[in-house]
Enzyme design. Structure first.
Site, PDB file in Angstrom:
ATOM      1  N   ASP A 347     -62.996  -9.686  64.844  1.00 60.84           N
ATOM      2  CA  ASP A 347     -63.342  -9.012  63.606  1.00 60.84           C
ATOM      3  C   ASP A 347     -63.671 -10.078  62.568  1.00 60.84           C
ATOM      4  OD1 ASP A 347     -63.641  -6.904  61.823  1.00 60.84           O
ATOM      5  OD2 ASP A 347     -61.560  -7.005  61.177  1.00 60.84           O
ATOM      6  N   ASP A 658     -57.514  -6.768  62.863  1.00 62.56           N
ATOM      7  CA  ASP A 658     -56.367  -6.421  62.046  1.00 62.56           C
ATOM      8  C   ASP A 658     -56.340  -4.954  61.649  1.00 62.56           C
ATOM      9  OD1 ASP A 658     -58.535  -6.474  60.405  1.00 62.56           O
ATOM     10  OD2 ASP A 658     -57.699  -7.843  58.911  1.00 62.56           O
ATOM     11  N   ASP A 662     -59.772  -1.507  64.990  1.00 61.54           N
ATOM     12  CA  ASP A 662     -59.819  -2.479  66.080  1.00 61.54           C
ATOM     13  C   ASP A 662     -58.921  -2.097  67.256  1.00 61.54           C
ATOM     14  OD1 ASP A 662     -61.501  -4.223  64.610  1.00 61.54           O
ATOM     15  OD2 ASP A 662     -59.766  -5.005  63.533  1.00 61.54           O
TER      16      ASP A 662
END
Length: 935
Positions: A347, A658, A662
């Site tokens: 990410d 996080d 995700d």
């Protein structure tokens, strides 16, 4: 009313008018639900909570370590050893069975304890605060636990609140919501209550708020449209439940080793027993039992019974080392998985970037400056292109830009007791405060200006203004405005140039628009600042009508900067043959810029968006994943498809993140890596590893650790298998060739080694040296080669060849020693059978100890880095002392069928057993030579 409420999430409420949505839920925008109705709905819809993941009961966690093919093999060996003990008449204790059982139990206890410790570490990272929400019930404002929200509740939102449920906005007053945990969008999203014109991605539903996000500015009112598992976060949790968790590469490898060894042990035992029965003079049932016991002994010898325990210990030590580096591993087998990773999907927001909005460029009429330093710590300076600080007119203009932007906002910047800097309020507004401190003019601004009133930001105006009293100019009132450059320039008719104010003509406007385009091309978010003195007759409460005839000052370019350590880590990963990919919900241009800055892609490479991925068929999707490393505006389902496509190509995928968005991809990946500080609890639950410091660079250290662990696993596998091969071949060739080496005299069945001696060798040489090898420092640079392929075996064909050759050398050295001391055979000797067998027994033990140095690398000489592992030397020394005791200590002589050896025979044993080391060196030299030719 109930029929309308049965499936409220089927509608896209972002497309409907706010009052229609309130009416559909049978609620009232001014008074909310009644308490009895809210209670009834809570019973009907359940608590506003995500479905909890059932924890594994303790008894299943205790039994889990026994569900391993290698352990099955050892349990089979225990049964065989017990049967042999019963056949022998139950004389003494079944030592073999007891020792193997102790190893199995110790392995299970170690695995259970270590994984329990990891679970405790994860629990320590969890946020324990109970979330509450403000609602209207019976016309009164009430603060209730968010878990008690129901569809139709009127939710009151203020700065600092966590949004407790999904809702349709009814009112919005400069409302900004941070949705990074759900969408991956780095900037807080400005909300408004107007319905959308058509279906849009989640990140662009500006009239909706979502459970699990946070209000960073303004206030608002919303009607709750979904709770619990019906929310967008609940949809992700549902997807998470449907995601199948794959076994780690190490788990697959250990299962294969267990199956392979199990088959090999049975084949070896059958072949040896059948061969001995054919070539020996069997005179009665006792001889048959002796041959069967030989087969059992060989089967036990061929099984590396210490392997599961050593494997668990090595992984546990790896877990502890990684914990010291801020990486919490939840399961032992996951330690090695990162070392196998060929792709790391990361990410962006908070993982590769700092999540700290920073002003990077300032453009005014007299030119531009670059602002150095990143994050909220005001460390840095303003520089023009030649590296010097701005002076004269340029400095004057930039002071007004930064001080004006600081005044036209409500953020605060402060230094904590430990010296770190933190903000309160909107991160974009805080960026002005940080840059102003770098210029060193914040104290004067704070003394000079005093706020009179504020004209809040609105989505229609795209501006915010404050009215300040200028204490340095007799209390003059100044209007200061900050907003979108294209909109703000339309309200300006003058421009500041140095200390002067001149007309904002077409040339000046074109120059300003060009500056905006230039900053936008660099993926910077742009904001402009303007001002004007108010006349004595102007009412400061007149609101938006004051935002006219402004003096344009300049434009700033803002970015969420990449982590410096992440760029270094990505370069190291690429050097190690690992592909790094960025998958984010942020804007494509921003994603491409950050990826280029970090070295993930070259400048100019564009990101693929979720909409573009949706338009592809499966073949096109797979091809795009092979060619593209940056993805933007993606939904959780896209992340899952990307992971699946990578795995279908044979990649071992690590996924970091996080946010809640995700979590499904983290669970589907070979190893999911969650952030410990900014990560949501859903993400931590789905991950197999948690970074306590949220530092991407820690991942590369974990990759190195994982590769080193796998390298060490190969070391002790090479050592254990070649040593056990030596034992098996010694007995097999000794029986088959008994007449050649002088063991076949008298027609009796004579074994080169006794069963107790084989057990002793396993106890002395298998455990200590193998464990020490499991914590061996890097012999070869583990980051200098590409990751191993998904189909690459821990025990490959080259290792098997080496195992067989070294095992054969051990066996020949042992049998030559026996022949050397026995009468008859190829070499005429004059010693007793006990003397010859003891010498052969000693040679086999010493040969295995010499093999420790061989096994540390397949190609690097044993004499390089020979003294870097003090634990290995300690284990070898202890094993050697135990061998001296079993040979020279009287009580042990009787138990193990040995006799004392004089010094000259010890020296002979040393010389012969060292042949293992020299043959290993020749093999390594040949492999290095072949490798050079291949290059």
């Amino acid at each position: 009313m109930n029929e309308r409420l049965q499936s409220p999430t089927l509608d896209d409420y972002s497309l409907r008018a706010a009052d229609a949505v309130v009416q559909s839920f049978g609620s009232d925008a001014e008074s909310g639900l009644t308490v009895p109705e809210a209670t009834r709905r809570l019973t009907e819809y359940g608590r506003n909570e995500l479905r909890a993941v059932a924890s594994m009961p303790a008894w299943r966690r205790v039994l889990a370590p026994f569900q391993d093919p290698l352990v099955y093999l050892l349990l089979g060996a225990i049964v065989v050893a017990l049967v042999a003990w019963l056949i022998e008449g139950r004389e003494g204790w079944p030592i073999d069975a007891i020792v193997i059982a102790m190893v199995v139990v110790a392995n299970a206890v170690l695995g259970f304890v270590q994984e329990a410790r990891a679970a405790n570490a994860v629990a320590a990272l969890a946020r324990m605060t109970a979330v509450t929400s403000s609602v209207l019930r019976d016309g009164e404002r009430r603060r209730i636990p968010s878990a008690e929200l129901v569809p139709g509740d009127i939710l009151l939102l203020e700065e600092g609140d966590a949004v407790g449920a999904d809702g349709r906005l009814l009112l919005s007053n400069s409302l900004r919501v941070q949705e990074a945990s759900l969408t991956g969008e780095s900037e807080a999203v400005l909300k408004n209550a107007a319905p959308l014109g058509g279906p849009t991605p989640l990140a662009e539903r500006y009239c909706m708020v979502f459970k699990g996000t946070a209000v960073v500015q303004g206030s608002g009112r919303a009607v709750v449209t979904a709770t619990g598992m019906q929310t967008e976060m609940g949809a992700i949790a549902t997807m998470l439940d449907a995601t199948v968790e794959q076994p780690t590469p190490l788990q697959r490898e250990v299962a294969l080793i267990g199956r392979t060894l199990g088959i090999a042990v049975v084949i070896i035992a059958v072949i040896v027993v059948a061969t001995v029965l054919l070539v020996s003079d069997i005179k009665g049932p006792s001889d048959v039992i002796t041959v069967l016991l030989l087969g059992v002994s060989l089967a036990v010898a061929a099984v590396p019974e210490g392997l599961p325990a050593i494997l668990s210990l090595v992984l546990a030590l790896g877990v502890q080392r990684m914990a010291k580096r801020n990486a919490v591993v939840k399961t032992l087998s996951s330690v090695e998985t990162l070392g196998s990773a060929s792709v790391i999907c990361s990410d962006k927001t908070g993982t590769l970037t700092r999540s700290e909005m920073t002003i990077e460029r300032i453009m005014t009429a007299s030119g531009g400056s670059r602002v150095t330093g990143v994050g909220y710590a005001p460390l840095g300076r303003l520089e023009v292109d030649d590296g010097v600080a701005p002076e004269g007119a340029l400095r004057s203009e930039q002071i007004v830009v930064l001080s004006g932007g600081s005044l036209a906002g409500n953020a605060a910047l402060r230094q904590t007791e430990d010296g770190t800097w933190e903000i309160q309020g909107d991160p974009t507004e805080a960026a002005f405060l940080v840059a102003e401190r770098k210029l060193g003019v914040e104290d004067r601004r704070q003394r000079r200006f005093e706020r009179i009133s504020e004209i809040p930001f609105s989505s229609e105006r795209k501006m915010m203004s404050t009215i300040e009293r200028d204490n340095e100019h007799g209390g003059e009132r100044i209007l200061i405005t900050k907003g979108a450059p294209d909109v703000l320039m339309g309200h300006c008719n003058r421009i500041r140039v140095g200390m002067d104010v001149v007309p904002f003509d077409e040339a000046q406007r074109a120059h300003a628009h060009a500056d905006v385009e230039r900053l936008s091309d660099e993926a910077l978010r742009t904001l402009a600042v303007a001002y004007r003195p108010l006349g004595a007759d102007e009412d400061p409460q007149a609101s938006e009508t004051l935002e006219r005839d402004l003096i344009f000052v300049g434009i700033v370019g803002i970015i969420d900067p990449p982590r410096e350590e992440a760029a270094v880590a990505i370069a190291q990963a690429r050097h190690a043959g690992i592909r790094v990919m960025m998958i984010t919900g942020d804007h494509p241009r921003t994603a491409s810029r950050i990826a280029a800055l970090l070295g993930i892609v070259e400048n100019g490479k564009k990101a693929l968006t979720g909409a573009e991925l949706d338009a592809m068929d499966d073949a096109g999707f797979a091809a795009a994943v092979r060619a593209t490393s940056v993805y933007a505006r993606v939904a959780p389902v896209h992340k899952l498809r990307i992971v699946d496509a990578l795995q279908a190509d044979g990649n071992v995928v690590a996924m970091t993140g996080d946010g809640v968005n995700d979590a499904p991809a983290l669970k589907a990946a070979d190893i999911g890596v969650a952030m410990g500080i900014t990560g949501t609890e859903v993400t931590k639950e789905a991950a197999k590893m948690i970074l306590a410091d949220d530092n991407f660079a820690t991942i590369v250290e974990a990759v190195r650790e994982g590769r080193a662990i796998f390298d060490n696993i190969r070391k002790f596998l090479r050592y254990l298998l070649s040593s056990n091969m030596g034992e098996v071949l010694t007995v097999f060739l000794g029986v088959v060739g008994a007449g050649v080496i002088g063991l076949g005299g008298g027609g009796e069945l004579v074994l080169p080694l006794l069963a107790t001696q084989i057990l002793w060798i396993n106890l002395v040489t298998d455990s200590g040296p193998a464990l020490a090898m499991g914590i061996d420092p890097e012999t070869d640079d583990v980051m200098a080669h590409p990751p191993r392929r998904a189909n690459e075996r821990a025990i490959d064909a080259r290792m098997w060849r080496g195992v067989i050759v070294i095992g054969l050398v051990m066996a020949l050295a042992t049998l030559v020693t026996i022949d050397l001391y026995l009468p008859g055979g190829l070499i005429e000797g004059s010693q007793s059978l006990d003397q010859a067998r003891t010498a052969g027994f000693t040679v086999l033990v010493l040969a295995q100890l010499f093999n420790c140095f061989n096994a540390r690398s397949e190609t690097t000489s044993a004499f390089r880095h020979m003294f870097t592992n003090r634990w290995l030397w300690a284990a070898i020394g202890l094993s050697f002392l135990l061998q001296i005791a079993v040979v020279n200590f009287g009580p042990l002589n009787a138990a193990f069928g040995t006799v004392p050896l004089p010094l000259e025979q010890w020296l002979v044993c040393f010389a012969i057993s060292s042949s293992v080391l020299w043959v290993g060196e020749i093999l390594k030299l040949a492999l290095r030579w072949r490798g050079k030719l291949a290059v």
